[in-house]
Scaffold this motif. Sequence first.
Motif, PDB file in Angstrom:
ATOM      1  N   MET A 176     -21.948 -39.081  38.154  1.00  0.00           N
ATOM      2  CA  MET A 176     -21.428 -38.812  36.802  1.00  0.00           C
ATOM      3  C   MET A 176     -20.931 -37.374  36.718  1.00  0.00           C
ATOM      4  N   MET A 177     -19.990 -37.187  35.830  1.00  0.00           N
ATOM      5  CA  MET A 177     -19.565 -35.827  35.553  1.00  0.00           C
ATOM      6  C   MET A 177     -20.532 -35.237  34.540  1.00  0.00           C
ATOM      7  N   VAL A 178     -20.867 -33.979  34.745  1.00  0.00           N
ATOM      8  CA  VAL A 178     -21.672 -33.283  33.738  1.00  0.00           C
ATOM      9  C   VAL A 178     -20.690 -32.366  33.032  1.00  0.00           C
ATOM     10  N   GLU A 179     -20.240 -32.805  31.866  1.00  0.00           N
ATOM     11  CA  GLU A 179     -19.190 -32.044  31.177  1.00  0.00           C
ATOM     12  C   GLU A 179     -19.401 -31.963  29.677  1.00  0.00           C
ATOM     13  N   VAL A 180     -20.554 -32.478  29.222  1.00  0.00           N
ATOM     14  CA  VAL A 180     -20.940 -32.217  27.823  1.00  0.00           C
ATOM     15  C   VAL A 180     -22.330 -31.586  27.858  1.00  0.00           C
ATOM     16  N   ASN A 184     -14.197 -27.654  32.758  1.00  0.00           N
ATOM     17  CA  ASN A 184     -13.080 -27.627  31.793  1.00  0.00           C
ATOM     18  C   ASN A 184     -13.551 -28.145  30.437  1.00  0.00           C
ATOM     19  N   ASP A 185     -14.244 -29.268  30.462  1.00  0.00           N
ATOM     20  CA  ASP A 185     -14.757 -29.819  29.210  1.00  0.00           C
ATOM     21  C   ASP A 185     -16.070 -29.169  28.794  1.00  0.00           C
ATOM     22  N   LEU A 186     -16.902 -28.851  29.773  1.00  0.00           N
ATOM     23  CA  LEU A 186     -18.202 -28.273  29.418  1.00  0.00           C
ATOM     24  C   LEU A 186     -18.019 -26.979  28.604  1.00  0.00           C
ATOM     25  N   ASP A 188     -11.334 -25.818  21.451  1.00  0.00           N
ATOM     26  CA  ASP A 188     -10.389 -26.823  21.953  1.00  0.00           C
ATOM     27  C   ASP A 188      -9.654 -26.253  23.168  1.00  0.00           C
ATOM     28  N   ARG A 189      -9.785 -26.925  24.308  1.00  0.00           N
ATOM     29  CA  ARG A 189      -9.202 -26.377  25.534  1.00  0.00           C
ATOM     30  C   ARG A 189      -7.684 -26.421  25.549  1.00  0.00           C
ATOM     31  N   THR A 190      -7.073 -27.150  24.617  1.00  0.00           N
ATOM     32  CA  THR A 190      -5.605 -27.229  24.592  1.00  0.00           C
ATOM     33  C   THR A 190      -4.998 -26.365  23.493  1.00  0.00           C
ATOM     34  N   LEU A 244     -12.956 -41.549  20.631  1.00  0.00           N
ATOM     35  CA  LEU A 244     -13.167 -42.659  21.559  1.00  0.00           C
ATOM     36  C   LEU A 244     -12.452 -42.350  22.867  1.00  0.00           C
ATOM     37  N   ARG A 245     -12.993 -41.420  23.608  1.00  0.00           N
ATOM     38  CA  ARG A 245     -12.329 -41.023  24.847  1.00  0.00           C
ATOM     39  C   ARG A 245     -13.191 -41.380  26.048  1.00  0.00           C
ATOM     40  N   SER A 246     -12.519 -41.404  27.192  1.00  0.00           N
ATOM     41  CA  SER A 246     -13.230 -41.392  28.454  1.00  0.00           C
ATOM     42  C   SER A 246     -14.135 -42.616  28.657  1.00  0.00           C
ATOM     43  N   ILE A 301     -13.562 -41.037  43.335  1.00  0.00           N
ATOM     44  CA  ILE A 301     -12.665 -41.583  42.309  1.00  0.00           C
ATOM     45  C   ILE A 301     -13.370 -41.491  40.964  1.00  0.00           C
ATOM     46  N   ARG A 302     -12.714 -40.848  40.013  1.00  0.00           N
ATOM     47  CA  ARG A 302     -13.269 -40.820  38.665  1.00  0.00           C
ATOM     48  C   ARG A 302     -12.659 -41.976  37.880  1.00  0.00           C
ATOM     49  N   THR A 303     -13.497 -42.753  37.227  1.00  0.00           N
ATOM     50  CA  THR A 303     -12.948 -43.847  36.420  1.00  0.00           C
ATOM     51  C   THR A 303     -12.145 -43.236  35.271  1.00  0.00           C
ATOM     52  N   VAL A 304     -11.254 -44.030  34.697  1.00  0.00           N
ATOM     53  CA  VAL A 304     -10.245 -43.444  33.789  1.00  0.00           C
ATOM     54  C   VAL A 304     -10.835 -42.602  32.666  1.00  0.00           C
ATOM     55  N   ASP A 305     -10.196 -41.483  32.455  1.00  0.00           N
ATOM     56  CA  ASP A 305     -10.641 -40.505  31.465  1.00  0.00           C
ATOM     57  C   ASP A 305      -9.566 -40.430  30.379  1.00  0.00           C
ATOM     58  N   LEU A 306      -9.288 -41.560  29.756  1.00  0.00           N
ATOM     59  CA  LEU A 306      -8.230 -41.590  28.731  1.00  0.00           C
ATOM     60  C   LEU A 306      -8.780 -41.158  27.385  1.00  0.00           C
TER      61      LEU A 306
HETATM   62 MG    MG Z   1     -13.222 -33.426  31.820  1.00  0.00          MG
END
Ligand code: MG
Length: 625
Positions: free
Chosen positions: A459-463, A485-487, A495-497, A388-390, A362-367
């Motif tokens: 932990m996610m390694v994404e930065v 995706n973020d890394l 910007d991925r979007t 202020l994300r994630s 379970i990943r805690t919220v990534d808002l």
């Molecule tokens: Mg991500």
Amino acid sequence: MDPKTLSYHSDSQVEVKPAVPAGPEHTPRMEVLKGIAVSQGIVIGRIFVLDADARHIGRHHVHRDAVDTELSRLDLALRKSREELATVFKDAETVMGVDAAKVFLFHQGMLGDKSLIGPIRAMISSECVSAEHAVSRVLGEWSERFARMPDTAFRSKVNDLEDLQERILTHLTGERRCQLAQVPQGTVVIARDLTPTQAISFDRSRVLAFATDLGGKTSHTAIVARALGIPAVVGCQTLTRLAMDASSIIIDGDRGVVILEPNEETLDDYKAAIKKRQRARVTVGEDARLPAYTLDKVPVQVLGNIEFPQEIPSLLDEGGEGVGLYRTEFLYLASAKEPTEDDHFAAYERCVTLLDGKPLVIRTVDLGADKYTQERTEVPERNPFLGLRSIRYCLRSIPMFKTQLRAILRASALGPIKVMFPLITTTNELRHAKLIVHDVMEDLEEEGIPFDRNLKLGMMVEVPAAALMADTFAREVDFFSIGTNDLIQYTLAVDRTNERVAGMYNPLNPAVLRLVRDTIRAARRHEIDVSLCGEAGGDPEIALLLIGMGLRTLSVSAPAIAPLKRLIRGVSLTQCERLARKAFSFDSDVQVAAYLRDRARKIVPEAFDGRSVDDADPGSGRDPI
Ligand code: MG
Ligand code: PEP
């Protein structure tokens, strides 16, 4: 409805020939458009362009004495809309599960929002206008304001507002607009944008897929498409300008590609790809649930990524050995209000039950960034992906964070659960997050509520900062999950979007590959588990490379699981390692890509027959996520 059976559609329902039934001046010309892949699957069909004609509600004055009547008409229309949404929610719940269906409770919530409805009432009273006019003016202005916002989170709510406006107007005018009622079989709906209500009301025996000019990955319409298993590509920008009604179209929901009036060769490629998937689907089941070993007997675990618990049965059917990434923020995104501890717990309990002993991460919220709660869309940020994300947001919203952690811990008493934090950038953040978990554990202990005391924290390694400091982080967590995706976006500053820079978003960039490799190495040195849950892991060429780099666990979207397991069974670790060594000798993504394309097809040709990548690829880059 089983999304698995809906993911890929045979073209047998619609006989598509390259020649287009068009007027005398029309010369068929293949046009390839790149959008954002929001729901997987490939279909070939015929275009139905859904007009975006907004209702024309002129300014209609009423006598001052009739104002009360207009207000009563509005109240009645609001009440009917609320009742109708309750029914839509119930129906949606049966086809797509309670969590995704909450999109419609979100609409109900908007009906009760004083900042939306109050100005409608005020306009009727102060300007003596009809209820219809006030609804279309006020909600129309909100939509326009949101559409102009640079922030994708705001823009993704425009179609919710339009949806609500249409519903209220239907009850005021008594006139239901339903252009979709008579579409023929084999239809692909093309529209400037679609609302969640339009998406859920598609007749699934006729509508195979949809594609739109606007939209984003986390819009409610995208959530509905994924939950129903309707292949969809959004953000195609010029699609409605180019699309010809009744002409042929290919929707490649895996790669976010739309092909208008495909030529014979492309049609043949895609037909072959669809057939191949159908054949593969028939054989899925026999060996799908067995673990995947390489030819030289090295096990590679294949897990699945989910947004909602009801995706688990199809993930298991595809051969998923558990859930490697549960994106819990979708509990917030589909809903009108913040989920309670019991809402969280119910979702996690459902996952544990469905997984029946298989692992759940379970990943805690990534808002934040492109995934905002309703409340947060009201406070835009200039650079939301750097904002202020994630985990940063969770650490500033401790009560919310603790609510989720309590539910996760309670569920950990029921089955094998691990927790991971997204976007960890500094050791302080990680330590703070762990401290809060331990606080919550103490509270539960005092209350005598059972939980898994050995709960694994990762932990996610994404930065890039986390990847560069992987050795340090590895001493403080039980596992890493690499979020490519973020890394990719943070390493390459893309910007991925943003479809305008999609061609620069490339997982094969040597800088990205080095960060991934170094993270895997650090994890191995410190003997902690490491997996990868970005979309890149589902790409067969990249998967070979990752296995060669030392990865033994991949978490991918459900449709990618079975092909990935077959791929693993067809290669040896030695081949993958050789491939990785060579790939690291190049200094550009173009060279890496060319080498991989060539080698991968030589090592496991059967994994790459059918659809040719080059034919339909409009840019050099891979899909944005
Ligand atoms: Mg991500
Ligand atoms: C990632 O960033 O790679 C990832 C898996 O997380 P998300 O796509 O939800 O940001």
